[in-house]
Design an enzyme around this catalytic site. Structure first.
Site, PDB file in Angstrom:
ATOM      1  N   PRO A 239      -6.030 -47.148 -29.105  1.00 18.76           N
ATOM      2  CA  PRO A 239      -6.112 -45.959 -29.959  1.00 18.76           C
ATOM      3  C   PRO A 239      -6.591 -46.306 -31.360  1.00 18.76           C
ATOM      4  CG  PRO A 239      -3.824 -46.622 -29.632  1.00 18.76           C
ATOM      5  CD  PRO A 239      -4.643 -47.463 -28.710  1.00 18.76           C
ATOM      6  N   CYS A 240      -7.478 -45.477 -31.895  1.00 15.83           N
ATOM      7  CA  CYS A 240      -8.006 -45.667 -33.254  1.00 15.83           C
ATOM      8  C   CYS A 240      -7.907 -44.338 -34.004  1.00 15.83           C
ATOM      9  CB  CYS A 240      -9.454 -46.151 -33.209  1.00 15.83           C
ATOM     10  SG  CYS A 240      -9.669 -47.795 -32.495  1.00 15.83           S
ATOM     11  N   GLN A 241      -6.668 -43.846 -34.178  1.00 19.14           N
ATOM     12  CA  GLN A 241      -6.494 -42.555 -34.840  1.00 19.14           C
ATOM     13  C   GLN A 241      -6.984 -42.570 -36.273  1.00 19.14           C
ATOM     14  OE1 GLN A 241      -4.002 -44.142 -33.198  1.00 19.14           O
ATOM     15  NE2 GLN A 241      -2.748 -42.712 -32.004  1.00 19.14           N
ATOM     16  N   GLY A 242      -7.089 -43.765 -36.864  1.00 16.17           N
ATOM     17  CA  GLY A 242      -7.564 -43.855 -38.235  1.00 16.17           C
ATOM     18  C   GLY A 242      -9.014 -43.482 -38.387  1.00 16.17           C
ATOM     19  N   ALA A 243      -9.762 -43.422 -37.264  1.00 14.94           N
ATOM     20  CA  ALA A 243     -11.171 -43.048 -37.319  1.00 14.94           C
ATOM     21  C   ALA A 243     -11.387 -41.572 -37.022  1.00 14.94           C
ATOM     22  CB  ALA A 243     -11.966 -43.880 -36.317  1.00 14.94           C
TER      23      ALA A 243
END
Length: 623
Positions: A239-243
């Site tokens: 997961p890359c919720q920061g993007a």
């Protein structure tokens, strides 16, 4: 390595003959197509797969199905996810998989500690130390004082003696939630039932060295945890919720300093530690949009720095036989001794949606402008769900009969059971019970609003009284109409619907329609700001309807509360996409790859399942 802008490909230099199957890997694309058109009935070669951030297992399920079609027995040996409900779903559908409910960081630490234990107890390479030796160790581990085992009756009744009977689990973390991170064993205590099992730190088991040895020896032989060299392929979607564009606090200048993006680092660290032959990473397109594609470039760079060949592409789920667009990024990695897998070209036409980052336009898996396509027609919502029985907003049953026969080829295929070699080979039998065909129950106000939405294509909150559409397509209140209230006292048309995207959106309380393609199956079933209403029934799409849009076979049951099951489906990799990638992996594992980064799936694909489908009844009897 060589580098090609097309699909951002880093590959072995042409003169490098270290690549496995080098003679086959350079054969013509026409010969490759000929070989790929002849799938065998049962795979012989076996490959162990680790599914990281596995969710409920859609990615690994599809990979194994596709690999089977290319005569590779890809088996998911281990799966890791932080969501306990998703782990339950995966274990239910794949009982032979070692499923671990833990963070990827803790899993990596556990792997390192496990290797140390295996070295300490000298089990590495001891392939003849089988389970009966473990039982013998148990038998020889009697009481130190040589008693006949009746000493419990002589204990002081006021004192309670705890004796370790056996160790039954291992983890790295803080299972007792005491903020004491470390290596723990799960202990079964002598004289107590399993409800009294506890997690104990290894430091507290200093007197139980033989018990630890027994556990490690047995665990090594059963491969409860992988060691470097045990894993042939790793797949996962860190997961890359920061993007995400929904994250207002994104760190554009230092994306990897954002805790929400650090799972990408962990994923690559696990690859670096286990050193599999193949790697497949999946992610959202935002990793190529955010900060000039920093995260996507980082992932490519990590693989190349570890001497992996790498190839990055974007695939739309609808291109592989789904009524959903859903564009996602897929990154292949292959060791220098393997053939680098190709991307399978689309099999179906699709209605294109969304925006592709301009710098990565060459990474979209598609036919060239002048290439003959011969694509099958795009699938629509009706092709996927028109056979399902009617249910209401208040449906609470998790199982029910179909009630009528399948109406389309998609529906016939999706009803098939997984069976055959290693439980995930062919799909040959009809499913007779429908699972998870229930919707998220809307609250009374939302339900009354949905009931007022007309049952026609394009209908949404704008069709409710009191809403006026301006010439610029934005909405405003119709001052000539008194605002209608619900029995609760709240307005029929909520303020948030009028202000969403500054009044320009038609998505709030919008009905899907039979001849439409869904943009993307989402994790939330609330209709406030997305198009999730059934065309003709006053409810949102059910869990099963969403699962069909993702390509899950109907036999795939899900666990957990209703909202959790929606999350599992929405987070999943579309099964037909991972199945096509699994086919590509199978061919690459045998060195059968053409010179191009993409290839055409054989004429029998994806209809290869119909060879076996004909042995089952064409219809499902009413029940």
């Amino acid at each position: 390595m060589s580098y090609s802008v097309q699909y951002s490909t880093f590959a072995n230099l042409p003169e490098d003959d270290r690549q496995a199957g080098s003679e086959e890997s350079t054969i013509s694309d026409e010969k490759v197509d000929e070989i790929k058109s002849e799938p065998e009935d049962c795979a012989t070669q076996e490959m162990a797969l680790l599914d990281l951030y596995s969710g409920c297992g859609a990615m690994s399920t599809g990979l194994c199905l596709g690999a089977r079609l290319s005569n590779l027995n890809l088996v998911t040996r281990w799966a890791i996810d932080l969501n306990s409900h998703a782990c339950d779903s995966l274990k239910l559908n794949h009982p032979d998989t070692e499923v671990r409910n833990e963070s990827a960081e803790n899993f990596l630490m556990l792997l390192k500690e496990w290797e140390k234990l295996c070295q300490e107890f000298s089990v590495l390479g001891n392939i003849h130390s089988l389970e009966h030796n473990f039982e013998a160790n148990l038998d020889n581990n009697g009481d130190d004082d040589g008693d006949d085992g009746d000493d419990d009756s002589n204990q002081n009744e006021d004192s309670e003696i705890f004796e370790v009977e056996k160790l039954i689990g291992i983890c790295y973390g803080d299972p007792n939630e005491k903020k004491e991170l470390g290596l723990y064993f799960k202990v079964h205590w002598k004289g107590y039932d399993e409800s009294e099992d506890t997690w104990e730190p290894i430091q507290g088991l200093s007197d139980c060295r033989e018990k630890i040895r027994e556990f490690v020896t047995r665990g090594y032989n059963l491969k409860i945890l992988p060691l470097p060299g045990d894993v042939h392929a790793i797949c996962g979607g860190p997961p890359c919720q920061g993007a995400s564009g929904f994250n207002r606090f994104r760190k554009k200048d230092a994306p990897l300093e954002d805790e929400k993006n650090q799972q990408l680092i962990v994923f690559m660290d696990i690859v670096d530690y286990l050193k599999p032959k193949f790697v497949l990473m999946e992610n959202v397109v935002d990793i190529l949009k955010f900060a000039e594609g920093f995260l996507g470039r980082y992932a490519l760079g990590r693989l190349v720095s570890m001497n992996y060949q790498a190839r990055l592409g974007m695939m739309a789920a609808g291109c592989y036989g789904l009524p959903q667009f859903r564009m996602r990024v897929f990154l292949w990695g292959a060791s220098r001794y393997q053939a680098l897998p190709q991307y399978p070209l689309p099999t179906h036409d699709v209605v294109f949606r969304g925006v592709v980052p301009q710098e990565f336009e060459q990474n979209v898996v598609a036919y060239g402008k002048d290439e003959p396509k011969n694509l099958k027609s795009a699938l629509y919502l009706g092709d996927a769900i028109s056979d399902l029985p009617e249910v209401t907003n208040f449906e609470a049953k998790d199982e029910m009969p179909y009630g009528k026969a399948a109406q389309t080829e998609f529906q016939k295929h999706i009803r098939l059971k997984l069976t055959g070699c290693s439980k995930i080979g062919k799909m040959v039998e009809q499913n007779t019970t429908l699972y998870d065909h229930r919707p998220l129950e809307l609250n009374n106000d939302d339900y009354l609003r949905v009931c007022r939405i007309p049952k026609r294509k394009g209908a949404n909150f704008r069709d409710l009284p009191g809403v006026k559409v301006r010439p610029d397509k934005r909405v405003e209140w119709d001052e000539s109409i008194e605002r209608e209230l619900l029995p609760s006292g709240k307005p029929l048309v909520p303020n948030y619907a009028m202000t969403f995207v500054k009044g320009s959106s038609t998505k709030p309380f919008k009905r899907l329609w039979w001849d439409e393609t869904v943009a993307t199956v989402v994790t939330r079933a609330e209709p406030h700001n997305q198009q999730v209403l059934h065309p003709t029934q006053d409810r949102v799409l059910t869990i099963r309807e969403n699962a069909r849009l993702q390509g899950f076979p109907d036999c795939y049951k899900l666990c957990g509360p209703v909202k959790e099951r929606y999350i599992q489906v929405g987070n999943a990799v579309a099964v037909p996409v991972s199945r096509a990638l699994g086919y590509a992996l199978g061919m690459a594992s045998k060195g059968i790859c053409g010179e191009k980064p993409v290839f055409r799936l054989p004429p029998t694909y994806p209809n290869c399942f119909r060879r076996t489908f004909s042995t089952a009844s064409e219809d499902v009897a009413d029940s």
